[in-house]
Design a protein around this motif. Structure first.
Motif, short mmCIF file in Angstrom:
data_model
loop_
_atom_site.label_atom_id
_atom_site.label_comp_id
_atom_site.label_asym_id
_atom_site.label_seq_id
_atom_site.Cartn_x
_atom_site.Cartn_y
_atom_site.Cartn_z
N ASN A 140 0.83 -1.21 0.00
CA ASN A 140 0.00 0.00 0.00
C ASN A 140 0.87 1.26 0.00
O ASN A 140 0.65 2.18 -0.79
CB ASN A 140 -0.92 0.04 1.22
CG ASN A 140 -2.17 -0.83 1.03
OD1 ASN A 140 -2.41 -1.34 -0.06
ND2 ASN A 140 -2.95 -0.99 2.09
N ARG A 141 1.84 1.28 0.89
CA ARG A 141 2.67 2.48 1.04
C ARG A 141 3.62 2.69 -0.14
O ARG A 141 3.71 3.77 -0.70
CB ARG A 141 3.46 2.41 2.35
CG ARG A 141 4.22 3.69 2.67
CD ARG A 141 5.14 3.52 3.87
NE ARG A 141 6.13 2.50 3.62
CZ ARG A 141 6.34 1.44 4.38
NH1 ARG A 141 5.62 1.24 5.47
NH2 ARG A 141 7.26 0.57 4.06
N GLU A 142 4.34 1.64 -0.51
CA GLU A 142 5.41 1.78 -1.51
C GLU A 142 4.88 1.88 -2.93
O GLU A 142 5.52 2.47 -3.79
CB GLU A 142 6.40 0.61 -1.41
CG GLU A 142 7.11 0.49 -0.07
CD GLU A 142 8.02 1.67 0.24
OE1 GLU A 142 8.58 2.26 -0.70
OE2 GLU A 142 8.14 2.02 1.44
N ALA A 183 1.46 2.62 -3.72
CA ALA A 183 0.17 3.32 -3.75
C ALA A 183 -0.98 2.34 -4.07
O ALA A 183 -1.77 2.57 -4.98
CB ALA A 183 0.21 4.48 -4.76
N ALA A 184 -1.03 1.26 -3.31
CA ALA A 184 -2.11 0.29 -3.48
C ALA A 184 -3.19 0.54 -2.43
O ALA A 184 -2.97 1.31 -1.48
CB ALA A 184 -1.57 -1.13 -3.35
N ASP A 185 -4.35 -0.10 -2.60
CA ASP A 185 -5.43 0.13 -1.63
C ASP A 185 -5.96 -1.18 -1.04
O ASP A 185 -7.17 -1.36 -0.91
CB ASP A 185 -6.55 0.98 -2.24
CG ASP A 185 -7.25 0.29 -3.41
OD1 ASP A 185 -6.82 -0.82 -3.80
OD2 ASP A 185 -8.23 0.85 -3.92
N VAL A 242 -3.38 -1.15 -7.67
CA VAL A 242 -1.98 -0.82 -7.36
C VAL A 242 -1.59 0.31 -8.30
O VAL A 242 -1.20 0.08 -9.45
CB VAL A 242 -1.05 -2.05 -7.54
CG1 VAL A 242 0.37 -1.74 -7.04
CG2 VAL A 242 -1.60 -3.27 -6.81
N ASP A 243 -1.73 1.53 -7.82
CA ASP A 243 -1.60 2.72 -8.67
C ASP A 243 -0.24 2.81 -9.35
O ASP A 243 -0.16 3.09 -10.54
CB ASP A 243 -1.85 4.00 -7.86
CG ASP A 243 -3.31 4.45 -8.01
OD1 ASP A 243 -3.97 4.01 -8.98
OD2 ASP A 243 -3.78 5.23 -7.15
N ALA A 244 0.83 2.59 -8.57
CA ALA A 244 2.18 2.74 -9.13
C ALA A 244 2.43 1.79 -10.30
O ALA A 244 3.34 2.00 -11.09
CB ALA A 244 3.23 2.54 -8.05
#
Ligand code: AVJ
Length: 333
Positions: free
Chosen positions: A235-237, A239-241, A274-276
């Motif tokens: 999530n942090r690295e 940008a996942a939710d 997973v945005d990134a």
């Protein structure tokens, strides 16, 4: 490569960037798009994961750390006598809590020259180096900040005539599936000179499945939190939710393969973004994501695995309960 620090006693070199998330991105893209989802266990260990692992080591159910320490307390002097070790290379050195016992035994035997810790956490390598040169006058530390799966080539050459021990403790070899395990052991064997150098390997042993499963599914739920922590890292690295709390901790012993498997089970249908990576991942209700295997050994299989990597067992030491083994091996047959 410019060293981070150089004093008379300490050299530390780093081979990881400040944010080395490339391998996480690769592993997530690769692992979450497979028919059976999987993430490698190395991504558990951010700062919080490291703290949770330290708490695991203190749990009543988690015997490996205590068993291995007991073996070292009883046998460090024998290991040094059997090897004449002047140098200790340690993969995944952390705080060097257990290797300290070896370093002190080397000093007592008058053989101690150099410690080469290899760890991904820069702050740990720096702090441990400073502490140890203080504690053990005359010791030189050459620290490598890096991933032991990728940066073993940067471990300095052994010094001529100075016997070396390469230590891989804690049972972490169990995280490798059988094929990679053999390949990794072969890589370690290549760091060793025949007859003069030794591998010191910690391996958890096959035992009553109830004891094994309790060690990976403790009553306080610390291991469950540790397991779910990998989702927080993603999530942090990246940008996942992930809705972390909607994943349930699963741990079981597979008697066929003789390993513990940890998984995270989706409580319901979920779509994770997973945005990134511009990636959408769908989880079916109760779908499982494998997060770790932790192989357990029989003495016979340990010997076979080492032999397949070109290593010959010279000594197997166990704790009084026979739960854990520390072994010495050397190149040859
Ligand atoms: C650090 C890989 C040895 O497999 O026992 C502890 C990690 N996972 N509890 C192990 C771990 C769940 C540990 N190793």
């Amino acid at each position: 490569m410019t060293p981070l620090v150089t004093t008379d006693a300490i050299v530390v070199e780093s081979f990881v960037g400040p944010k080395d998330e490339r391998s996480l991105a690769d592993d997530v893209l690769d692992g979450l798009t497979r028919p059976f989802k999987e993430l490698p266990p190395k991504h558990f260990y951010d700062a919080r994961g490291g703290e949770l692992f330290d708490r695991i080591c203190e749990l009543p159910e988690y015997y490996p750390t205590r068993a291995e320490r007991a073996i070292l307390e009883a046998r460090a002097a024998d290991v040094v006598a059997a090897t004449g070790a002047a140098e200790l290379v340690e993969l995944g050195s952390g705080t060097a809590a257990k290797s300290r016992l070896l370093l002190h035994a080397m000093r007592a035997a008058g053989t101690l020259r150099r410690y080469v810790p290899v760890d991904v956490t820069e702050a740990l390598v720096l702090a441990t180096a400073a502490e140890l040169v203080d504690e053990l006058p005359g010791l030189r530390v050459h620290g490598i900040v890096g991933d032991f799966e990728r940066h073993l080539g940067h471990v300095p050459e052994a010094e001529p005539g100075a016997p070396r021990i390469v230590a891989f403790l804690g049972g972490t070899i169990g995280n490798f599936p059988p094929g990679s395990r053999r390949r990794f052991l072969r890589g370690l064997a290549r760091m060793l000179r025949p007859t003069i150098d030794h591998l010191l390997l910690g391996t958890d042993l096959v035992k009553d499945p109830a004891l094994l499963e309790a060690a990976y599914d403790d009553a306080q739920g610390v291991t469950a939190e540790f397991n779910r922590n990998v989702l927080r890292v993603v999530n942090r690295e990246l940008a996942a939710d992930f809705d972390v709390e909607s994943f349930e901790h699963v741990a079981f012993f597979d008697p066929e393969r003789e390993w513990i498997e940890m998984r995270l089970r989706a409580c319901r249908r979920m779509d994770v973004r997973v945005d990134a990576l511009a990636l959408e991942v769908a989880f079916a209700p109760r779908e499982e994501l494998r997060t770790e295997i932790s192989a357990k050994f029989t003495p016979a299989r340990l010997e076979d695995d080492l032999a397949a990597a070109g290593l010959r067992l010279t000594e197997v030491m166990t704790d009084r309960d026979g739960h854990f083994a520390l072994s010495l091996s050397t190149p040859g047959r």
